[in-house]
Design an enzyme around this catalytic site. Structure first.
Site, PDB file in Angstrom:
ATOM      1  N   LYS A  57     -56.855 -25.108  50.881  1.00 37.26           N
ATOM      2  CA  LYS A  57     -57.884 -24.266  50.249  1.00 37.26           C
ATOM      3  C   LYS A  57     -57.497 -23.905  48.827  1.00 37.26           C
ATOM      4  O   LYS A  57     -58.370 -23.736  47.975  1.00 37.26           O
ATOM      5  CB  LYS A  57     -58.149 -23.005  51.087  1.00 37.26           C
ATOM      6  CG  LYS A  57     -58.905 -23.314  52.369  1.00 37.26           C
ATOM      7  CD  LYS A  57     -59.581 -22.095  52.966  1.00 37.26           C
ATOM      8  CE  LYS A  57     -60.380 -22.473  54.188  1.00 37.26           C
ATOM      9  NZ  LYS A  57     -60.856 -21.316  54.953  1.00 37.26           N
ATOM     10  N   LYS A 104     -63.051 -35.558  60.856  1.00 36.43           N
ATOM     11  CA  LYS A 104     -63.772 -34.735  61.840  1.00 36.43           C
ATOM     12  C   LYS A 104     -65.107 -34.266  61.246  1.00 36.43           C
ATOM     13  O   LYS A 104     -65.215 -34.121  60.023  1.00 36.43           O
ATOM     14  CB  LYS A 104     -62.919 -33.558  62.319  1.00 36.43           C
ATOM     15  CG  LYS A 104     -62.802 -32.417  61.342  1.00 36.43           C
ATOM     16  CD  LYS A 104     -62.313 -31.148  62.040  1.00 36.43           C
ATOM     17  CE  LYS A 104     -62.448 -29.979  61.072  1.00 36.43           C
ATOM     18  NZ  LYS A 104     -62.273 -28.682  61.651  1.00 36.43           N
ATOM     19  N   LYS A 140     -68.394 -28.409  58.925  1.00 28.69           N
ATOM     20  CA  LYS A 140     -69.555 -27.733  58.370  1.00 28.69           C
ATOM     21  C   LYS A 140     -69.542 -27.721  56.846  1.00 28.69           C
ATOM     22  O   LYS A 140     -70.554 -27.470  56.223  1.00 28.69           O
ATOM     23  CB  LYS A 140     -69.737 -26.334  58.954  1.00 28.69           C
ATOM     24  CG  LYS A 140     -68.571 -25.374  58.904  1.00 28.69           C
ATOM     25  CD  LYS A 140     -69.036 -24.034  59.494  1.00 28.69           C
ATOM     26  CE  LYS A 140     -68.021 -23.326  60.333  1.00 28.69           C
ATOM     27  NZ  LYS A 140     -66.941 -22.691  59.577  1.00 28.69           N
TER      28      LYS A 140
HETATM   29  P1  ATP Z   1     -64.755 -26.015  57.682  1.00 21.08           P
HETATM   30  O1  ATP Z   1     -65.490 -27.271  57.360  1.00 21.08           O
HETATM   31  O2  ATP Z   1     -65.205 -24.830  56.884  1.00 21.08           O
HETATM   32  O3  ATP Z   1     -63.267 -26.179  57.770  1.00 21.08           O
HETATM   33  P2  ATP Z   1     -65.148 -26.427  60.484  1.00 21.08           P
HETATM   34  O4  ATP Z   1     -66.461 -27.037  60.825  1.00 21.08           O
HETATM   35  O5  ATP Z   1     -63.951 -27.285  60.503  1.00 21.08           O
HETATM   36  O6  ATP Z   1     -65.240 -25.627  59.141  1.00 21.08           O
HETATM   37  P3  ATP Z   1     -63.963 -24.077  61.648  1.00 21.08           P
HETATM   38  O7  ATP Z   1     -64.645 -22.808  61.280  1.00 21.08           O
HETATM   39  O8  ATP Z   1     -62.669 -24.410  61.023  1.00 21.08           O
HETATM   40  O9  ATP Z   1     -65.014 -25.278  61.505  1.00 21.08           O
HETATM   41  O10 ATP Z   1     -63.774 -24.163  63.209  1.00 21.08           O
HETATM   42  C1  ATP Z   1     -64.376 -23.369  64.150  1.00 21.08           C
HETATM   43  C2  ATP Z   1     -64.001 -23.943  65.494  1.00 21.08           C
HETATM   44  O11 ATP Z   1     -64.785 -25.142  65.726  1.00 21.08           O
HETATM   45  C3  ATP Z   1     -62.550 -24.348  65.582  1.00 21.08           C
HETATM   46  O12 ATP Z   1     -61.920 -23.629  66.619  1.00 21.08           O
HETATM   47  C4  ATP Z   1     -62.552 -25.821  65.938  1.00 21.08           C
HETATM   48  O13 ATP Z   1     -61.904 -26.042  67.151  1.00 21.08           O
HETATM   49  C5  ATP Z   1     -63.969 -26.192  66.235  1.00 21.08           C
HETATM   50  N1  ATP Z   1     -64.325 -27.445  65.587  1.00 21.08           N
HETATM   51  C6  ATP Z   1     -64.619 -27.606  64.282  1.00 21.08           C
HETATM   52  N2  ATP Z   1     -64.958 -28.881  64.016  1.00 21.08           N
HETATM   53  C7  ATP Z   1     -64.862 -29.559  65.180  1.00 21.08           C
HETATM   54  C8  ATP Z   1     -65.085 -30.928  65.558  1.00 21.08           C
HETATM   55  N3  ATP Z   1     -65.486 -31.818  64.675  1.00 21.08           N
HETATM   56  N4  ATP Z   1     -64.899 -31.289  66.832  1.00 21.08           N
HETATM   57  C9  ATP Z   1     -64.522 -30.369  67.748  1.00 21.08           C
HETATM   58  N5  ATP Z   1     -64.292 -29.065  67.466  1.00 21.08           N
HETATM   59  C10 ATP Z   1     -64.455 -28.653  66.196  1.00 21.08           C
END
Ligand code: ATP
Ligand code: LTN
Length: 333
Positions: A115, A197, A200
């Site tokens: 970050k 992965k 969002k």
């Molecule tokens: P960012 O893009 O802002 O990093 P993110 O989509 O990775 O966000 P987080 O807020 O970091 O999401 O994660 C929230 C929860 O969602 C975490 O506990 C993680 O396990 C789950 N998660 C996020 N992306 C995935 C994915 N692609 N597959 C399965 N679980 C996910």
């Protein structure tokens, strides 16, 4: 005597729109866990402001996320669902934990490094303190299990280290938590680059399916998903695109990979993609309807949030005062 239930804690930040990855990897598991454990689930708004947020948008997203949790089946009669900033003990315990956290270990956290690189113009103290606040979240409730994605494992390990360090220095106080990482195949990949992965914050909107996407958008995104040229619905490491679509189909239809391969034997990618899209839309549409209904009654949501914040604070302040006593804060004779 009834055996005391294990405590589970998790949270998601109200930043950006949630994807089907967040649903399969996080929220859906919470719905299962709340049946068996004493669960605390939070909307981590204190964490969200470690990167710059538009205040009105943060406020809106926070409430939308609460409604989304509820629409997905998080049940306030089974767990405590609350907004992190409603419970002042989080910031208070984080302060104490700061004094036993080394700058070196905080600056070595992968997320902090990532970050800092992405927001080079705003490397603030909060960003570095993010995992300490997260440790405070977990330790306040005596959680022994923390369901998170693999990316958060390092943070839960820091929470463990801080719990052990505090206990050694001041006497037994905190439960030492464990991360609860979902199965590897529960990880949903990007539809445009299956080596990444689904996230969002992906810049390419076609890469992620959001829980707020309508049926047509869902179908279009799956139609455009990256696959290979074999045109055979088969799960294999050298076919990450189609394997990801199979995973998504399995997750949304509660089927095994073998059942899915069997079902789509001889079916081409075009038809399979349409079926995956339909399966996802079938789950999302009622969630969206329910979320809209909940958001239409804000006073009811506020009442629920006030009640749950109070419940959360009751547990949290008990831990906080124990900590204050242990570190030697004077609290009267
Ligand atoms: P960012 O893009 O802002 O990093 P993110 O989509 O990775 O966000 P987080 O807020 O970091 O999401 O994660 C929230 C929860 O969602 C975490 O506990 C993680 O396990 C789950 N998660 C996020 N992306 C995935 C994915 N692609 N597959 C399965 N679980 C996910
Ligand atoms: N950092 C987490 C959100 C989060 C969290 C927590 C998860 C904040 N506090 C406590 C588990 C326990 C994330 O981005 N997924």
């Amino acid at each position: 005597m009834e055996e005391k239930k294990k405590i589970v804690y998790s949270a998601v930040q109200p930043t950006g729109r949630l994807t089907i990855g967040n649903y399969v990897g996080a929220i859906r598991n919470w719905v299962r866990l709340q049946q068996e454990y004493e669960c605390f689930f939070a909307v981590a708004d204190l964490h969200a402001i470690t990167v710059r947020q538009e205040p009105a948008e943060l406020r809106r997203r926070t409430l939308e996320l609460v409604a989304l949790y509820l629409a997905c089946g998080v049940d306030p009669s089974l767990c405590t669902l609350y907004i992190q900033s409603h419970v002042p003990a989080h910031a208070e315990l984080a302060w104490v934990l700061n004094t036993i956290t080394y700058v070196g270990e905080a600056s070595r956290m992968t997320q902090f490094k990532d970050k800092s690189a992405r927001h080079a113009d705003n490397i603030n103290m909060g960003l570095m303190d993010y995992p300490v606040l997260m440790a405070a979240d977990i330790l306040l409730y005596g959680a022994s299990a923390v369901p998170v994605g693999a990316d958060q494992k390092q943070h839960v390990e820091l929470a463990r280290d801080l719990a052990v360090r505090f206990n050694n220095r001041y006497g037994e106080t905190f439960v030492v938590p464990e991360p609860l990482i979902g199965r590897g195949d529960a990880r949903i990949a990007s539809l445009q680059d299956p080596s990444k992965k689904m996230s969002k914050s992906d810049e390419n909107p076609s890469a992620s399916v959001f829980l707020s996407d309508d049926r047509d958008t869902v179908l279009r995104k799956f139609r455009r998903a990256v696959t290979d040229s074999e045109n055979c619905v088969r799960y294999a490491p050298e076919k990450p695109g189609i394997s990801n679509l199979i995973n998504i189909y399995c997750a949304f239809e509660n089927k095994s990979v073998a059942q899915t391969e069997e079902l789509f034997r001889g079916v081409g990618y075009g038809d399979f993609k349409a079926e995956v899209g339909e399966a996802v839309a079938r789950v999302l549409t009622p969630i969206q309807t329910k979320q809209a209904e909940l958001l239409a009654d804000k006073p009811a949501l506020s009442a629920l949030l006030n009640e749950s914040a109070e419940r959360a604070y009751k547990t949290a302040r008990r831990t906080l005062f124990k900590v204050y006593r242990k570190v030697g804060f004077y609290r009267g004779e």
